[in-house]
Structure formats: C-alpha cells, structure tokens
Scaffold this motif. Structure first.
Motif, PDB file in Angstrom:
ATOM      1  N   GLU A 234       0.828  -1.209   0.000  1.00 35.28           N
ATOM      2  CA  GLU A 234       0.000   0.000   0.000  1.00 35.28           C
ATOM      3  C   GLU A 234       0.862   1.258   0.000  1.00 35.28           C
ATOM      4  O   GLU A 234       0.555   2.249  -0.660  1.00 35.28           O
ATOM      5  CB  GLU A 234      -0.937   0.007   1.208  1.00 35.28           C
ATOM      6  N   TYR A 243      -3.000   6.474  -6.396  1.00 30.45           N
ATOM      7  CA  TYR A 243      -4.292   7.001  -5.944  1.00 30.45           C
ATOM      8  C   TYR A 243      -4.530   8.440  -6.381  1.00 30.45           C
ATOM      9  O   TYR A 243      -5.491   9.069  -5.947  1.00 30.45           O
ATOM     10  CB  TYR A 243      -4.388   6.874  -4.418  1.00 30.45           C
ATOM     11  N   GLU A 253      -7.767   1.245  -7.765  1.00 30.45           N
ATOM     12  CA  GLU A 253      -8.478   0.651  -6.638  1.00 30.45           C
ATOM     13  C   GLU A 253      -8.557  -0.839  -6.885  1.00 30.45           C
ATOM     14  O   GLU A 253      -8.389  -1.310  -8.017  1.00 30.45           O
ATOM     15  CB  GLU A 253      -9.872   1.245  -6.479  1.00 30.45           C
ATOM     16  N   TYR A 254      -8.779  -1.600  -5.821  1.00 35.11           N
ATOM     17  CA  TYR A 254      -8.942  -3.038  -6.004  1.00 35.11           C
ATOM     18  C   TYR A 254     -10.223  -3.292  -6.776  1.00 35.11           C
ATOM     19  O   TYR A 254     -11.268  -2.702  -6.505  1.00 35.11           O
ATOM     20  CB  TYR A 254      -8.982  -3.744  -4.654  1.00 35.11           C
ATOM     21  N   ARG A 255     -10.144  -4.197  -7.767  1.00 31.38           N
ATOM     22  CA  ARG A 255     -11.290  -4.443  -8.637  1.00 31.38           C
ATOM     23  C   ARG A 255     -11.541  -5.931  -8.814  1.00 31.38           C
ATOM     24  O   ARG A 255     -10.609  -6.733  -8.833  1.00 31.38           O
ATOM     25  CB  ARG A 255     -11.048  -3.803 -10.018  1.00 31.38           C
TER      26      ARG A 255
END
Length: 460
Positions: A234, A243, A253-255
């Motif tokens: 992160e 970001y 973003e996590y997808r």
C-alpha cells in the motif's frame, strides 16, 4: 544454460533420429479459418491509409513496425540481438537502444528496467477525438517506480554510436528539432505488457491480471520469492501515485475481474466481451500470455505444443511431471481458442520446460518458447521474426541436444512458410531470468503522418 551446471541421472533414453520427414515440420491445425495474409501485405501510401484500415483498439502484434526499442543493458542477456538486428541495412534505422534510467540490473527476476515489453505503453487506435487522429499510447501502473514513471520514450534521440550523418539529415528534414507530440493516457490498472496479445479481434491475457488488481497481489509476490506485506505494498502504491486521479478522473483501486475487464475495455477501446482471459502456464514464473500465445493474423494464432518425444529427453522425473502438465494445459488452451473463438490455431513443437527452481515454495521453470518471438513487420518482403536459440550445455545429454536442433529447424520452416525471415538469437541468459526476446524489446507502430514520411524517406 550458460553458466549453469546440471548433473544428469544415468538413464536409458531412446536415441532420437536427427532426420525427420518434411510432414513433421508442419504444424497441426485445429481449423483453417482466418488464414494470415502477411505474404500479401504491402507498404501503405500514407499514414491515414494504414491507420484507417486498422481495427479499433491495440495495434495487432503482427502489424507494421515503425521502430523497436531494446534496453542497452539487455545486451547482457541477449548478447547477439544487437549484432543481428542493428547492422543489417534497413533494421539499423529502426532498432534503438534505450537508456530509461532506474534500476539497470539485468538478472533480478524481471523487476529490472531491462524488460521493456513490461513497461512500454500500449499503442492503440482510439475513437476518442482527443487522440487527434494519431496512434494513442496507453501507459499503466507498476510497483517499480522507474517503470511507473516511464512516459513512453517516444522521442527520436538515440545513442550517438547508432547515428550516422545521413540519418541525422533525414531526421532533421522530416521531423524537425521537436519531438513528436503523441496522446498519452495513463490507465489505472496494474499490469505488464508481456501479458497482452492483440489480434485485431480480441485481447488475450492470463488471469494474472485479476490477481494483480486484487488485495491478493502481495501473496503472489511472496510466492515468487519477493517479500511484501499488504501494508508495504500500500505504501508503494501511495508513493507511486496510484491514488492520484488521471485526466479522466480514474485512479487505482482493487477491482473484481469484471471491473478489471471494464477498465481495460474503456482505456484500450475494445468491448469487454472481446477480452479473453486464460489460466497461467504451469510452473512459469511471469504468468504472461506471450509465453504460450502468438498472434499472426486477425484469426490466426500459434500455441506451442509439448510432445511425448520431447518429454522423453528429460533426465529428471520432476521435470517430466511438470512437462506433462504443461502439455495438457497447452492442448486445452489451443482447443478453446479454436472452438470457442474461431481461431486458426497452429501447433508448433517446442522444448519441454527445464531448469526448475524453488521460489517461495513454488516450482518455477524455464520455457524456451517460439510464442515469445519478436515480430518485426518491416513492410513488403521484409518481415523478420527473431526467435530464441538455446545453447544446450554438453552435460545435458545428446538426446536433449539433438531434439533441440530438430525443434529449431521446425520453427524456421514454420515461420519461413508464413513469409517471415527467421533470425535466431541466443537466449540462455534471458531465459534463466524468465524472459525471452519479446520480453526484452518494445515494438512501436507508426504514430502519425510524420513518422510514415520519415519511414519512406529512409528508403523503405
């Protein structure tokens, strides 16, 4: 491989006959639709003529190439690529060395800047009017900061050693003092260019793209022998600007898999339903599609084939077990691509996987694959394909060595029959670092009318 020693267990292995029938050189076909038209292709009169005929989306991998970039440090891993590509009269005007900065280590397991295919932007034909009628470059995210900041290296600067007065004069006449201005759009997807095949009908990737854009990516990196926690990853994302919103207001973003496909479709100008995802090749550390799928035409693919004959030349049972898994895997993917998507799928024999190492509890192997060839379509009667050559160490046994020679003869016959001029490049060191010729080069098609004009004035 060069620099490796390998003690072979004493086994009785049937002697392989070095001669073989002409029919054994021919690939097995699943269907005959979509025959490649490369032999009949001609040089377009203008950029717009060529560009208008292209399908929307990423430029197909077999299309005309304006230039090929090769990291200078890559000469450590492909020592004879430059000697084969650059001195040849026409290629010297196109193959460039790139010094992009960042980590210049050459054998760090694929993290280095030397693997140009994995960070060079994707060239697409975009319907977006903001692309200005030019080829648009789509960049993407990487956890390597130098890669992540790479903007395409689309200027025409080169190392002085590759320049001559005639070329400088032509460049000044055609291009002028300023570099070409190209539309570059960053895509908030974490990926590598080696995991993308563009056929003109579909994009083909492995499911690794879903892993990279999920919270499970740290686990994959750890399995590959790298040490990351969710927190450390992160921090890298934050430090690398993941970001920060891009010009379209999108950010990383996590997808979920369907969301990843939707983003790929949005930025690469394709319908999500035209994105094909396949499993990863067993035991192959990069998990990239270009180790087992090669696009040769709009409906024409080549998927390598591992044979029982080749498996019999291996000395160790653990290698044979993996080779059988890879054989079955490749057969399944070839059948699916032919039956479900209507491709002509050629099967070209390759060596079975070799030299397994244990990284993070996972067995990984080296694949000397003809699918990882560099296609350099230079125009009429000038279609070169650079193929990996494997120098078999003397202690690996005569059966494996003779089989390797036969396999390369089949590769040569196959590509020559399709209208490509095969050039073999020693890839032992590259393969040991889990990369081959396509991995270490970045191909750029024409970007604008000025580039097409330069191309013609250089004598093509």
């Amino acid at each position: 491989m060069s620099g490796l020693t390998r003690t072979r267990a004493p086994k009785t292995i049937a002697v392989i006959v070095s001669g073989f029938l002409l029919s054994s050189c021919l690939p097995r076909l699943f269907n005959d639709s979509g025959q490649s038209q490369l032999k009949e292709s001609t040089l377009p009169e203008s950029f717009s003529e060529w560009f208008n005929k292209l399908p929307q989306g990423p430029i197909p991998n077999y299309e005309l190439v304006a230039r090929i970039s090769f990291h200078k440090v890559g000469s450590e891993l492909l020592p004879d690529f430059a000697s084969r590509a650059i001195p040849e009269a026409k290629m010297e005007k196109r193959v460039e060395y790139s010094m992009t900065g960042g980590n210049k280590g050459s054998t760090d397991g694929g993290v280095s800047m030397v693997w140009m295919r994995d960070y060079a932007p994707i060239a697409i034909k975009s319907a977006d009017p903001r692309a200005g009628g030019k080829t648009r470059l789509i960049s993407y995210l990487s956890i390597n900061k130098a890669r992540n900041n790479f903007n395409g290296s689309i200027s025409d600067s080169r190392d002085q050693e590759l320049l001559n007065a005639k070329l400088v004069k032509i460049d000044n006449e055609v291009i002028g003092a300023q570099s070409e201005t190209i539309s570059v759009l960053p895509m908030p997807i974490l990926m590598e260019g080696g995991n993308l095949i563009a056929t003109g009908d579909h994009l083909i990737l492995t499911e690794h793209i879903f892993e990279q854009n999920s919270p499970n990516y740290a686990r994959f990196l750890n399995q590959s022998g790298q040490k990351y926690s969710a927190e450390s990853l992160e921090k890298i994302y934050g430090d690398n600007g993941f970001y920060s919103p891009n010009p379209l207001g999108d950010k990383f973003e996590y997808r979920l898999p369907d969301e990843v496909k939707a983003m790929l479709g949005k930025y690469l100008d394709v319908k999500p339903e035209n994105i094909i995802t396949l499993p990863s090749l067993p035991g192959e550390g990069t998990r990239h599609i270009d180790l087992f799928v090669l696009a040769l035409g709009k409906l024409h693919l080549m998927v390598p084939e591992i044979t029982d004959e080749g498996i019999a030349t291996l000395a160790f049972e653990n290698e044979k077990i993996l080779a059988r898994k890879a054989r079955d895997f490749l057969n399944e993917q070839a059948t699916q691509l032919a039956q479900q998507y209507g491709y002509r799928v050629d099967r070209l024999t390759m060596l079975p996987p070799i030299y397994q190492v244990d990284q993070g509890g996972e067995k990984q192997a080296v694949y000397i694959s003809p699918a990882n060839a560099l296609l350099a379509n230079l125009g009429t009667q000038r279609k070169k394909v650079f193929l990996p050559h494997f120098e078999v160490p003397s202690d690996w046994g005569e059966p494996f060595k003779q089989y390797a020679l036969q396999v390369e003869e089949r590769w040569h016959a196959y590509f020559f029959d399709l209208g490509w001029d095969p050039q073999f490049v020693t890839a032992n060191e590259a393969a040991r670092s889990y990369g081959l010729i396509r991995c270490m080069t970045a191909s750029f098609p024409f970007l604008s009318e000025r580039q097409m004009t330069r191309y013609k004035k250089l004598g093509y």
